[in-house]
Design a protein around this motif. Sequence first.
Motif, PDB file in Angstrom:
ATOM      1  N   UNK A   1     -66.651 -50.363  26.862  1.00  0.00           N
ATOM      2  CA  UNK A   1     -66.586 -49.054  27.502  1.00  0.00           C
ATOM      3  C   UNK A   1     -66.670 -47.935  26.470  1.00  0.00           C
ATOM      4  N   UNK A   2     -65.866 -48.041  25.411  1.00  0.00           N
ATOM      5  CA  UNK A   2     -65.880 -47.000  24.382  1.00  0.00           C
ATOM      6  C   UNK A   2     -67.261 -46.893  23.741  1.00  0.00           C
ATOM      7  N   UNK A   3     -67.862 -48.031  23.456  1.00  0.00           N
ATOM      8  CA  UNK A   3     -69.202 -48.024  22.862  1.00  0.00           C
ATOM      9  C   UNK A   3     -70.221 -47.387  23.807  1.00  0.00           C
ATOM     10  N   UNK A   4     -70.048 -47.599  25.103  1.00  0.00           N
ATOM     11  CA  UNK A   4     -70.963 -46.997  26.074  1.00  0.00           C
ATOM     12  C   UNK A   4     -70.859 -45.470  26.076  1.00  0.00           C
ATOM     13  N   UNK A   5     -69.693 -44.961  25.721  1.00  0.00           N
ATOM     14  CA  UNK A   5     -69.495 -43.516  25.607  1.00  0.00           C
ATOM     15  C   UNK A   5     -69.903 -42.987  24.230  1.00  0.00           C
ATOM     16  N   UNK A   6     -70.400 -43.861  23.381  1.00  0.00           N
ATOM     17  CA  UNK A   6     -70.863 -43.433  22.066  1.00  0.00           C
ATOM     18  C   UNK A   6     -69.808 -43.433  20.994  1.00  0.00           C
ATOM     19  N   UNK A   7     -68.639 -44.003  21.274  1.00  0.00           N
ATOM     20  CA  UNK A   7     -67.563 -44.058  20.290  1.00  0.00           C
ATOM     21  C   UNK A   7     -67.630 -45.380  19.531  1.00  0.00           C
ATOM     22  N   UNK A   8     -67.640 -45.303  18.217  1.00  0.00           N
ATOM     23  CA  UNK A   8     -67.576 -46.518  17.405  1.00  0.00           C
ATOM     24  C   UNK A   8     -66.165 -47.090  17.489  1.00  0.00           C
ATOM     25  N   UNK A   9     -66.058 -48.392  17.642  1.00  0.00           N
ATOM     26  CA  UNK A   9     -64.751 -49.052  17.751  1.00  0.00           C
ATOM     27  C   UNK A   9     -64.424 -49.734  16.429  1.00  0.00           C
ATOM     28  N   UNK A  10     -63.281 -49.357  15.854  1.00  0.00           N
ATOM     29  CA  UNK A  10     -62.839 -49.938  14.595  1.00  0.00           C
ATOM     30  C   UNK A  10     -61.530 -50.689  14.811  1.00  0.00           C
ATOM     31  N   UNK A  11     -61.367 -51.778  14.088  1.00  0.00           N
ATOM     32  CA  UNK A  11     -60.138 -52.563  14.123  1.00  0.00           C
ATOM     33  C   UNK A  11     -59.328 -52.242  12.882  1.00  0.00           C
TER      34      UNK A  11
ATOM     35  N   UNK B   1     -54.361 -56.840  20.021  1.00  0.00           N
ATOM     36  CA  UNK B   1     -55.653 -56.277  19.636  1.00  0.00           C
ATOM     37  C   UNK B   1     -56.782 -56.965  20.394  1.00  0.00           C
ATOM     38  N   UNK B   2     -56.698 -58.275  20.506  1.00  0.00           N
ATOM     39  CA  UNK B   2     -57.727 -59.000  21.276  1.00  0.00           C
ATOM     40  C   UNK B   2     -57.727 -58.565  22.740  1.00  0.00           C
ATOM     41  N   UNK B   3     -56.539 -58.424  23.310  1.00  0.00           N
ATOM     42  CA  UNK B   3     -56.436 -58.066  24.725  1.00  0.00           C
ATOM     43  C   UNK B   3     -56.973 -56.653  24.977  1.00  0.00           C
ATOM     44  N   UNK B   4     -56.570 -55.722  24.156  1.00  0.00           N
ATOM     45  CA  UNK B   4     -57.028 -54.339  24.331  1.00  0.00           C
ATOM     46  C   UNK B   4     -58.521 -54.236  24.051  1.00  0.00           C
ATOM     47  N   UNK B   5     -58.990 -54.930  23.023  1.00  0.00           N
ATOM     48  CA  UNK B   5     -60.417 -54.898  22.705  1.00  0.00           C
ATOM     49  C   UNK B   5     -61.256 -55.385  23.873  1.00  0.00           C
ATOM     50  N   UNK B   6     -60.810 -56.465  24.511  1.00  0.00           N
ATOM     51  CA  UNK B   6     -61.560 -56.996  25.648  1.00  0.00           C
ATOM     52  C   UNK B   6     -61.664 -55.979  26.778  1.00  0.00           C
TER      53      UNK B   6
ATOM     54  N   UNK C   1     -60.811 -44.101  29.538  1.00  0.00           N
ATOM     55  CA  UNK C   1     -62.105 -43.702  30.095  1.00  0.00           C
ATOM     56  C   UNK C   1     -62.095 -42.238  30.520  1.00  0.00           C
ATOM     57  N   UNK C   2     -60.996 -41.782  31.092  1.00  0.00           N
ATOM     58  CA  UNK C   2     -60.933 -40.368  31.469  1.00  0.00           C
ATOM     59  C   UNK C   2     -60.948 -39.484  30.216  1.00  0.00           C
ATOM     60  N   UNK C   3     -60.315 -39.957  29.150  1.00  0.00           N
ATOM     61  CA  UNK C   3     -60.307 -39.190  27.901  1.00  0.00           C
ATOM     62  C   UNK C   3     -61.696 -39.136  27.285  1.00  0.00           C
TER      63      UNK C   3
ATOM     64  N   UNK D   1     -64.397 -59.713  17.246  1.00  0.00           N
ATOM     65  CA  UNK D   1     -64.319 -58.969  18.503  1.00  0.00           C
ATOM     66  C   UNK D   1     -65.560 -58.122  18.790  1.00  0.00           C
ATOM     67  N   UNK D   2     -66.528 -58.161  17.891  1.00  0.00           N
ATOM     68  CA  UNK D   2     -67.731 -57.383  18.123  1.00  0.00           C
ATOM     69  C   UNK D   2     -67.507 -55.891  17.979  1.00  0.00           C
ATOM     70  N   UNK D   3     -66.569 -55.521  17.123  1.00  0.00           N
ATOM     71  CA  UNK D   3     -66.297 -54.110  16.874  1.00  0.00           C
ATOM     72  C   UNK D   3     -67.387 -53.525  15.986  1.00  0.00           C
ATOM     73  N   UNK D   4     -67.327 -52.219  15.803  1.00  0.00           N
ATOM     74  CA  UNK D   4     -68.308 -51.549  14.951  1.00  0.00           C
ATOM     75  C   UNK D   4     -67.866 -51.492  13.500  1.00  0.00           C
ATOM     76  N   UNK D   5     -66.590 -51.806  13.258  1.00  0.00           N
ATOM     77  CA  UNK D   5     -66.127 -51.770  11.885  1.00  0.00           C
ATOM     78  C   UNK D   5     -64.645 -52.004  11.772  1.00  0.00           C
ATOM     79  N   UNK D   6     -64.117 -51.711  10.585  1.00  0.00           N
ATOM     80  CA  UNK D   6     -62.706 -51.975  10.265  1.00  0.00           C
ATOM     81  C   UNK D   6     -62.168 -50.797   9.459  1.00  0.00           C
TER      82      UNK D   6
END
Length: 226
Positions: A70-80, A60-65, A33-35, A90-95
Amino acid sequence: MSTPEDYVRPRTRLYLITPPRIEDVDGFAALLETALSAGDVACLQLRLKTEAREIDEAATREVSAAVTAMAQAYGAAVLINDSPQLAVELGADGVHVGLDDVPVKTAREIVGKDMIVGATAKNSRHAAMQASEAGADYVAFGAFFATGTKDDTVEASPDLLEIWQESMEVPCVAIGGITVENAEPLVMAGADFLAVSSGVWNHPAGAPAAVAEFNALLDRLDPSAN
């Protein structure tokens, strides 16, 4: 009426990749979050590996949760990394898939048309073109520099980025040992994104400082600002 000569490439953006193993998930979430608050981050790839270098689904499940919303709220797409099925779950934005992982076409069929599919091309324009034709939203070239986060890399030249940028519309990602100090030639060659792991997490001044320094560099090299 605009012409190809009028086109100005958009500013290069930062693409974060997690460390391969995260022992303290809550601590990492706080650091992330600070980053993210320190500057623009386009994407966060969750790349958690077992000692056998296979995807660690439990981690991956633990970290994703802990970090996805949070990352999505900062505008970052989350990929697995590696698993389109897990990305959907996991409701990610992609792979992101490697050359030896699920084929791009199969990944696209699993995640659907609205999620992101990225593909590794290493140092092969042919592999990159095949991935693009199969439906990849971006291709990743590298490694451009020595890296300790992957042991199956091949050497890539910045010329790959330049040729790709001149001939293809699908965005390209530069990856492999990238730091604030060595990134400029890759940006100048045409990287749309810089994928960075240890160059942020192991930065001597800390991850937030690294993100801020990368963004200062990318602002300075922004084609649209010059």
